[in-house]
Design an enzyme around this catalytic site. Structure first.
Site, PDB file in Angstrom:
ATOM      1  N   ASP A  41       0.758  -0.854  -0.089  1.00  0.00           N
ATOM      2  CA  ASP A  41       0.074   0.397  -0.024  1.00  0.00           C
ATOM      3  C   ASP A  41       1.119   1.230   0.156  1.00  0.00           C
ATOM      4  OD1 ASP A  41      -2.851   0.577   0.313  1.00  0.00           O
ATOM      5  OD2 ASP A  41      -1.470   2.061   1.825  1.00  0.00           O
ATOM      6  N   HIS A  69      -7.109  -6.720  -0.257  1.00  0.00           N
ATOM      7  CA  HIS A  69      -6.024  -6.375  -0.309  1.00  0.00           C
ATOM      8  C   HIS A  69      -5.085  -6.100   1.230  1.00  0.00           C
ATOM      9  CE1 HIS A  69      -4.134  -2.664  -0.876  1.00  0.00           C
ATOM     10  NE2 HIS A  69      -4.749  -1.834   0.327  1.00  0.00           N
TER      11      HIS A  69
END
Length: 293
Positions: A110, A273
């Site tokens: 991320d 994610h």
């Protein structure tokens, strides 16, 4: 934070002085150095499920990014400069140099992935290999934003709004805002670490500054490199969740990254994610397969 569970038994910890302030790191393992960088809205703790396997092969440096976790919170400016990925990358280079690592491997998830690829572009002499987890380049996200992708990454536009609107809305109920993010597959002890940090309004402002930098200077830095056809010169491996954010793009993540690096490989893991916490075994396997190849 001392009352929070220690999720890195056997690891050391320290603060390293840098021009961006003190950076908190966990240290453990044996072998060549590997720097691990976390994403939003987490801290270095996100690596706790994969760190033991990686530590069998690498000397790990697991850092909190500036403004996050236990690292210092840099004073910002009108251009959000301390929170650009260039500035954060420079801070990480300073950390590794202070620890005696002239060259190192690097993996980031991320926002940490954005610091990782920017560091690889700006400091090609420092990086041997770089892995990015469930991201595409900042430029590509902003340049191709449409109705569907904007709904998937709504927080990009929300957090980048001028201060203090997002800060006030989030700090009014941080658990209400962030709680759903940590709903499935997370260790409750890790969530306690994340939420403790996110109850600090100064850290909420820091993560907003991170996203403001992403919307402006980070985009410009990426565009300048793209215009000059400047690429990452070391091997880059992209790992994405089969139900993650990068998987929702129109092109394959590997094809997208080929514009940015000379040697690109990649693979999907069965996860969303937050793959390090949702499917740590598959994630550590993918990382080791690349970093040891």
């Amino acid at each position: 934070m001392d009352e929070l569970a220690d999720l890195f038994p056997g690891f050391g910890q320290m603060h390293v002085e840098t021009p961006a302030g003190r950076i908190f790191v966990r240290l453990g393992g044996k072998g060549p150095p590997l720097l691990l960088l976390h994403g939003y809205p987490q801290t270095h703790v996100m690596w706790h499920r994969v760190a033991p396997a990686l530590a069998d092969h690498f000397s790990l440096v697991i850092a909190d990014l500036p403004g996050y976790g236990r690292s210092d919170i840099p004073e910002t400016d009108t251009n959000h400069t301390p929170y650009t990925k260039r500035a954060m990358g420079n801070a990480m280079v300073a950390v590794m140099e202070k620890l005696g690592h002239a060259k190192f491997c690097l993996a980031g998830h991320d926002r940490g992935g954005r610091v990782a690829y920017r560091l690889a572009l700006d400091h090609p002499d420092k990086v041997e290999r770089v892995a990015v987890l469930d991201i595409l380049p900042t430029y590509d996200y902003w340049a191709t934003l449409n109705r569907i992708s904007a709904l998937r990454i709504y927080h990009w536009t929300f957090l980048a709004q001028p201060s203090p609107v997002p800060e006030k809305l989030i700090s009014a109920d941080p658990e209400g805002y962030f709680g759903p993010v940590f709903a499935a597959g997370f260790d409750a002890r890790a969530v306690s670490h994340y939420l403790t940090a996110l109850h600090d309004p100064r850290r909420v402002k820091a993560l907003c500054e991170d996203y403001r930098a992403g919307a402006y200077q980070d985009f410009d830095h990426d565009k300048a490199d793209l215009d000059r056809k400047r690429q990452i010169a070391v091997p880059l491996h992209v790992i994405w969740g089969s139900k993650g954010i990068a998987s929702g793009a129109t092109a394959s993540p590997i094809e997208t990254w080929k514009r940015w690096a000379t040697t690109v490989t990649g693979e999907a893991v069965a996860a969303g994610h937050f793959m390090c916490e949702e499917n740590p075994r598959a994630t550590e396997s993918a990382l080791l397969g690349f970093l040891q190849s």
